[in-house]
Design a protein around this motif. Structure first.
Motif, PDB file in Angstrom:
ATOM      1  N   LEU A 288       0.827  -1.203   0.000  1.00  0.00           N
ATOM      2  CA  LEU A 288       0.000   0.000   0.000  1.00  0.00           C
ATOM      3  C   LEU A 288       0.864   1.255   0.000  1.00  0.00           C
ATOM      4  O   LEU A 288       0.517   2.261  -0.634  1.00  0.00           O
ATOM      5  CB  LEU A 288      -0.913  -0.005   1.229  1.00  0.00           C
TER       6      LEU A 288
ATOM      7  N   THR B 165      -5.020   3.304   2.387  1.00  0.00           N
ATOM      8  CA  THR B 165      -5.805   2.077   2.295  1.00  0.00           C
ATOM      9  C   THR B 165      -6.096   1.808   0.821  1.00  0.00           C
ATOM     10  O   THR B 165      -5.698   2.570  -0.055  1.00  0.00           O
ATOM     11  CB  THR B 165      -7.115   2.193   3.093  1.00  0.00           C
TER      12      THR B 165
ATOM     13  N   THR C 145     -11.853  -4.185   1.156  1.00  0.00           N
ATOM     14  CA  THR C 145     -11.146  -3.004   1.631  1.00  0.00           C
ATOM     15  C   THR C 145      -9.903  -3.474   2.367  1.00  0.00           C
ATOM     16  O   THR C 145      -9.972  -4.390   3.194  1.00  0.00           O
ATOM     17  CB  THR C 145     -12.019  -2.179   2.584  1.00  0.00           C
TER      18      THR C 145
ATOM     19  N   ALA D 113      -6.343  -2.438   4.583  1.00  0.00           N
ATOM     20  CA  ALA D 113      -5.488  -1.540   5.348  1.00  0.00           C
ATOM     21  C   ALA D 113      -4.228  -2.336   5.653  1.00  0.00           C
ATOM     22  O   ALA D 113      -4.192  -3.557   5.445  1.00  0.00           O
ATOM     23  CB  ALA D 113      -6.196  -1.097   6.623  1.00  0.00           C
TER      24      ALA D 113
ATOM     25  N   HIS E   7      -7.496  -7.192   5.637  1.00  0.00           N
ATOM     26  CA  HIS E   7      -8.506  -6.824   4.644  1.00  0.00           C
ATOM     27  C   HIS E   7      -9.874  -7.271   5.143  1.00  0.00           C
ATOM     28  O   HIS E   7      -9.975  -8.168   5.974  1.00  0.00           O
ATOM     29  CB  HIS E   7      -8.190  -7.432   3.277  1.00  0.00           C
TER      30      HIS E   7
END
Length: 372
Positions: free
Chosen positions: A200, A232, A360, A362, A366
């Protein structure tokens, strides 16, 4: 001869709907897959009820045609063994392979690269997909990370043979390669338990990550995520039952000493064990218990199907009795209850397909949800 085989391979991949653009078709036609398989591969055998692997080397008459089949070809067994090392058969687990070309091309199409984009590839493997990327973008824009030094060295040789010299890095792909960041695209040819924070950080906002998310129940799906300004990423699952070997640092630990399955609390199941036979339902179950491993045990009282989370010590043992499924659970967490909760909610929503899932991510985690 190989040029006609490459054309036939491109036609096959296109007919399956995975090859859609002229740029990637040109790459398939121009990059000779057999150059990345000069060390041979292993052919699977199942004689005697055991899965074994036998070497197929370039002198074998079936080698070249197999190189242009739309199939995955195992190139390493047990972390070190390659086809040149043995005669006969080996009964160990594959650790590296040349992914079936149709899946490679599908992923490259889904990556939606454009000219001058910088790409980080996680998992060099034989180097074939790296070569396709180099053909499309130029090798100065391609960086590829491989955990195995010998695998990387063989890929470097093959890439040099076809005229490409991208940045090849030996290291833990889960850490990416910050020296060449930021990247416009990241593509992973190994499964991951969660999207690493380093990925990320190293993909620019608006860039894309294409990776296979999985767990220790081994239902895995390809996810396409767009990195956001807050570090994110969000996107969706693409569907299609995509399966890769897990990144080596995330391979499940040995089961060790098994728990006493006579302990715990027993009850009738809400959801039967055979739900795990369905790929989509197993993916939903895996969201609840990503670090649970499954296996069967023959014990006094019958055959038990078991989930075990080695890290937490939690377990669930299921057996079928008089047409009903009974579960006994022990440890700090109720594994099967968590599976039942996820699967029941998913079924109440109409059991949406995995291509309806949103994801989603981070750093280090996930979350997947589904839409009707």
């Amino acid at each position: 001869m190989s040029s006609s085989m490459r054309e036939a391979l491109a036609d096959t991949i296109a007919a399956d709907g995975d090859l859609r653009s002229p740029e990637w078709r040109r790459a398939v036609l121009d990059i000779p897959r057999h150059e990345f398989l000069r060390g041979g591969f292993f052919h699977r055998t199942d004689e005697g009820g055991r899965t074994g692997w036998e070497p197929v080397r370039p002198e074998n008459e079936t080698w070249l045609s197999a190189c242009y089949s739309n199939e995955s070809l195992v190139t390493q067994i047990a972390g070190t063994v390659v086809p040149a090392d043995i005669d006969g058969r080996i009964h160990r687990q594959p650790t590296s392979s040349s992914t079936l070309p149709g899946l490679v091309v599908r992923m490259l199409e889904e990556l939606e690269v454009q000219d001058e984009m910088r790409v980080l590839e996680i998992g060099t493997g034989t180097g074939y997909s790296t070569g396709l990327l180099c053909h499309r973008l130029g090798d100065h824009l391609v960086t590829s990370v491989e955990v195995d030094e010998e695998v990387s060295a063989r890929a470097r040789t093959a890439l040099g043979t076809v005229g490409y010299h991208p940045t090849l890095v030996v290291g833990d792909g889960l850490k990416g390669h910050a020296a060449e960041a930021p990247y416009d695209r990241l593509i992973a040819t190994c499964g991951v338990m969660s999207i690493p924070g380093e990925w990320l950080e190293q993909v620019r906002p608006g860039g894309r990550i294409l990776a296979t998310v999985s767990g220790w129940l081994y239902s895995s799906e390809l996810a396409s995520l767009t990195v956001r300004a807050d570090g994110t990423a969000a996107g969706r699952l693409l569907g299609g039952e995509v399966s890769f070997m897990l990144a080596r640092p995330q391979i499940p630990p040995p089961l060790g000493v098994l728990p006493d399955l006579s302990d715990g609390t027993e009850r009738e199941c809400i959801v039967a064990w055979d739900v795990l036979n369905d790929w989509a339902a197993r993916f939903v179950a895996q969201l609840a218990v990503p670090k649970a491993q499954r296996f069967s045990l023959a014990l006094e009282g019958g055959v038990f199907d078991v989930l075990l989370d080695v890290e937490s010590g939690s377990w669930a043992a299921l057996r079928k009795a008089e047409g009903r499924w009974i579960v006994r659970e022990g440890g700090p967490e109720r594994l099967w209850a968590q599976v039942e909760d996820h699967v029941t909610r998913w079924r109440k929503e109409g059991s949406p397909g995995l291509d309806r899932f949103l994801i989603t991510a981070a750093p280090g985690e996930h979350m997947a949800t589904w839409t009707r």
